[in-house]
Design an enzyme around this catalytic site. Sequence first.
Site, PDB file in Angstrom:
ATOM      1  N   ASP A 425       0.862  -1.183   0.000  1.00  0.00           N
ATOM      2  CA  ASP A 425       0.000   0.000   0.000  1.00  0.00           C
ATOM      3  C   ASP A 425       0.899   1.233   0.000  1.00  0.00           C
ATOM      4  OD1 ASP A 425      -2.317   1.621   0.351  1.00  0.00           O
ATOM      5  OD2 ASP A 425      -1.940   1.681   2.500  1.00  0.00           O
ATOM      6  N   PHE A 538     -18.612   8.509   4.451  1.00  0.00           N
ATOM      7  CA  PHE A 538     -17.569   8.186   3.482  1.00  0.00           C
ATOM      8  C   PHE A 538     -17.467   6.674   3.308  1.00  0.00           C
ATOM      9  CE2 PHE A 538     -13.243   6.860   2.532  1.00  0.00           C
ATOM     10  CZ  PHE A 538     -12.933   7.633   1.432  1.00  0.00           C
ATOM     11  N   LYS A 789      -7.268  -4.871  -5.053  1.00  0.00           N
ATOM     12  CA  LYS A 789      -5.922  -5.180  -4.558  1.00  0.00           C
ATOM     13  C   LYS A 789      -5.775  -6.688  -4.365  1.00  0.00           C
ATOM     14  CE  LYS A 789      -5.131  -0.812  -2.051  1.00  0.00           C
ATOM     15  NZ  LYS A 789      -4.752  -0.216  -0.750  1.00  0.00           N
ATOM     16  N   ASP A 814      -6.599  -2.765   3.351  1.00  0.00           N
ATOM     17  CA  ASP A 814      -5.524  -3.652   2.898  1.00  0.00           C
ATOM     18  C   ASP A 814      -5.712  -5.080   3.387  1.00  0.00           C
ATOM     19  OD1 ASP A 814      -4.125  -1.446   1.744  1.00  0.00           O
ATOM     20  OD2 ASP A 814      -3.429  -0.894   3.743  1.00  0.00           O
TER      21      ASP A 814
END
Length: 1159
Positions: A425, A538, A789, A814
């Site tokens: 990342d 968000f 990812k 992540d």
Amino acid sequence: MACGGSALRSCSLLRRLPCLWFLLCAGEENCVDSRTIYVGHREPPPGAEAYIPQRHPDNRIVSSKYTFWNFIPKNLFEQFRRIANFYFLIIFLVQLIIDTPTSPVTSGLPLFFVITVTAIKQGYEDWLRHKADNAMNQCPVHFIQHGKLVRKQSRKLRVGDIVMVKEDETFPCDLIFLSSSRGDGTCHVTTASLDGESSHKTHYAVQDTKGFHTEEDIDGLHATIECEQPQPDLYKFVGRINVYSDRNDPVVRPLGSENLLLRGATLKNTEKIFGVAIYTGMETKMALNYQSKSQKRSAVEKSMNVFLIVYLCILVSKALINTVLKYVWQSEPFRDEPWYNHKTESERQRNLFLRAFTDFLAFMVLFNYIIPVSMYVTVEMQKFLGSYFITWDEDMFDEDTGEGPLVNTSDLNEELGQVEYVFTDKTGTLTENNMEFKECCIEGHVYVPHAVCNGQVLPDASGIDMIDSSPGALPRGPPLCPAQGPDHRVGCVTSCSGPLVTSVELGFTYLRLKENYMEILNRENGVERFELLEILSFDSVRRRMSVIVRSATGEIYLFCKGADSSIFPRVIEGKVDQIRSRVERNAVEGLRTLCVAYKRLIPEEYEGVCTLLQAAKVALQDREKKLAEAYEQIEKDLILLGATAVEDRLQEKAADTIEALQKAGIKVWVLTGDKMETAAATCYACKLFRRNTQLLELTTKKIEEQSLHDVLFELSKTVLRHSGSLTRDNFSGLSADMQDHGLIIDGAALSLIMKPREDGSCGNYRELFLEICRNCSAVLCCRMAPLQKAQIVKLIKLSKEHPITLAIGDGANDVSMILEAHVGIGVIGKEGRQAARNSDYAIPKFKHLKKMLLVHGHLYYIRISELVQYFFYKNVCFIFPQFLYQFFCGFSQQTLYDTAYLTLYNISFTSLPILLYSLMEQHVSIDTLRRDPSLYRDIAKNALLRWRVFIYWTFLGVFDALVFFFGAYFMFENTTVTSNGQIFGNWTFGTLVFTVMVFTVTLKLALDTHYWTWINHFVIWGSLLFYVVFSLLWGGIIWPFLSYQRMYFVFIQMLSSGPAWLVIILLITVSLLPDVLKKVLCRQLWPSATEKVQVLAARQGRDGSRLPELTLLACRRSSSPWATWPGPHAKQESLSWPPLSSLLHSHSVPVPHGGTTGG
């Protein structure tokens, strides 16, 4: 429950149909997606809904695996699921059932030892879990019953109970927050025991119950809660509460994660709270997170299992060969029935095939020691004990955060030495995640912290200065639209610090959220109040968030902030071109940008927004999807206000770490959600891209100009043109002037590549993409969603080369790629500990990855590969003479060795030296491994466990076995006699072979040892001494518990013969000679990089240019014996060495300052 979503009328109708309600809800809970909880176990008003008896588990936590009654059968079942254990159990049973050449003790005792040690270890661990469970389940809890506080044990809590929790107490189960002692209906909690985050988080009581402050008030509450079934996500919760008042229809309020108090969290800065239990016991989110992640297996373990199958085939082959040869030998009558051993009539009439099968099993038992049962135990101990060397490593301790490395699993230690791809990342991993405000652009006008002229700060400049005049339209926007932070409902987190700093410097300061009003201090020191109407939260998919506020004049505004890619498509007005150009310029400079926009809502429009949001918020099914659809409709037709730019600096030594990894032959990919220009600038700064790197773009913009097919083929031609001169193996040697390629791909382009084509296949594009990536020195993936990812990692992991992958990140976004990679590493950063909790290893900073892989990983792999090969080698040496002996005893299944030797060979005589070697060996110094990353390439692709190396070790074992057997045989051929004229017998012959073997395999390990300590000396020479002493005692004393003692005086008699001593020394020398010659020749003619370094280190040692001594590194939080050591830089007179300090003074390889014994 059948009624979900926002259809409230349907739900109201359904509540009035008790029979139907009962039929729908009376079944098993896993058949429905939601549950109904009756607050305080109070039935709702008549006619409102049917009262269904609740069937939920109690509040007991059970983390233990066993009970007193099922421990033995369950533990035995789990242990015998392992192939090696089950195999030895079968061999043991065969020895019990049929007449075999060896005693059942020879197989049973080692198996019993392995099973017992493992059972004791697992039983002790489970006993500790039982103790912890009992302490937790018996904690006192206060709950409300008939308007009064009652105290009872935690395990007796039920779903629906109303609980009171006081400050600094831990929540006993998952609660819906009803009210608190604070007037605003909030409370603060810490979730350190759940996700490691020590910061205080603010939670909010239900709007309609936050005024209930006494036990009597809360006991009079009539409400039901409808929520999802238990699931482990700590940060997600979907539910709604129906509050009944008098006879009116209930008030329906949505419930989210901000209303949920999790078991294990602690109440802070709040006198007390009331909450209702919704998930108890093993259904709490904390308990659901106990479940372990999917098991990862290392390449070494896979190789070990393959080698085991090979040796099993060798075992079967040996047994078959001997069985066939036995019947060939016995085809002559005088051999089948010699004069001294006539068969009985029943033996003559036995079925031939049954006899052959019995003989086959007997030979299997005789040769079964070629399968090393103790290898698995040794490997487990090596991994478990070796993992402490990481946690004790002081070089990987971060002084700023007070954090050290963590090992969440020890099963993958050696995999750290096999990594070929690192996926990292960017924000918080390569960078500090500490935003420093640089500038803002408001309606095309640029503001900077200080006015700069020709690179110099103007002398009288203070605060934020305008580069040109501007009406100042932005300042009120950012304070009203910060991100939802952990401490405030609308607080500040790092990702939005730019706009807030901008507003502060321009004279607008966000003060607080008070009674649902946001207060802002303007530049005239007046307080402006805005009523907070709605928050559009968000999320990483939308990449933006919004608030809807009402000003003091009654005007309603929506303020939206987010990434430029998510704001610009929704803008219809404003200085778009000027602001866009500024955003792009800042991105090229490596700054992180954020755009702010707004729109005014008329009352009718706001009513429609409220209806849309309310319907989505109270939905129980697909709430997130419905909210996303609602946000998409609301956040459009915006007016662009401006943009901000902040700098996120690179972490210390991030560039050096990436450069070292590339020199080690490891490909580094950066996966980030940032825009391309920002990420590319960071990649240049961290030396992922060099100044001569030719960047290739595979982005949406490029695909719009050409088709995906054309772009891929064009890129493929470009990289393949240089593929002859640039391969994977020379990436590590790239100079600054060499031409290499770097690929940049964005999330949208990746989606097109991964998307199946019309014919149902997507393989062609994927293969072409992988071919391009293989020929690029570095890859940058920008605008990546979290799942993308993981897709990238999976794509590389499953490619035809099957490379070993490592993913490293610091945030919740992540986690998916960390779990997907072969090895997952979490950075203990500022985004919480979700990545660290879900990883295999955790480190404080990205720079520590260098030592983790190049030193620890390298040494772990060297040690365990030697351990595996050595175990197979010494067992070939052990059992092949037994195979040869059958040709000289008429295939009668006579054993060559005594029962005690068969039993103790792997348990006692040869076990400790290899265990110590696998924990402490350093074939080159730690400083050398750190200084020369290219040494990592010597062990790449499982180099030390390839078939060529495995076959060499096997043939070396066969050669040594031939020397042992025939060397002793030729000595006995001349009828060797002792000084008193006594002739040596078959047990003396076997003892001689066994003695030469024990000394040879132990000295072979001594020759392979480069790093000597007094512990190595003690264990190696002590093992040999133990064998001699044991043999003297075993054969020199008449043991009363033995019915017969065939080894009596055998060993002493053998040692009394001078020729026996000569043969032992000669055979040991001849056995070790080929391996020594091979090493000498290979070092002289074809030396590897590691061997060159070893030669150089040896020369430095002879010249006296000795490197600083090894430093044992202690984890400051550890209770280990090293924990009190002050460190390598302490003053000499105050130095307090660990108890085992003397092990530092007898090594043969120079070792640097700041290393560890374990690497």
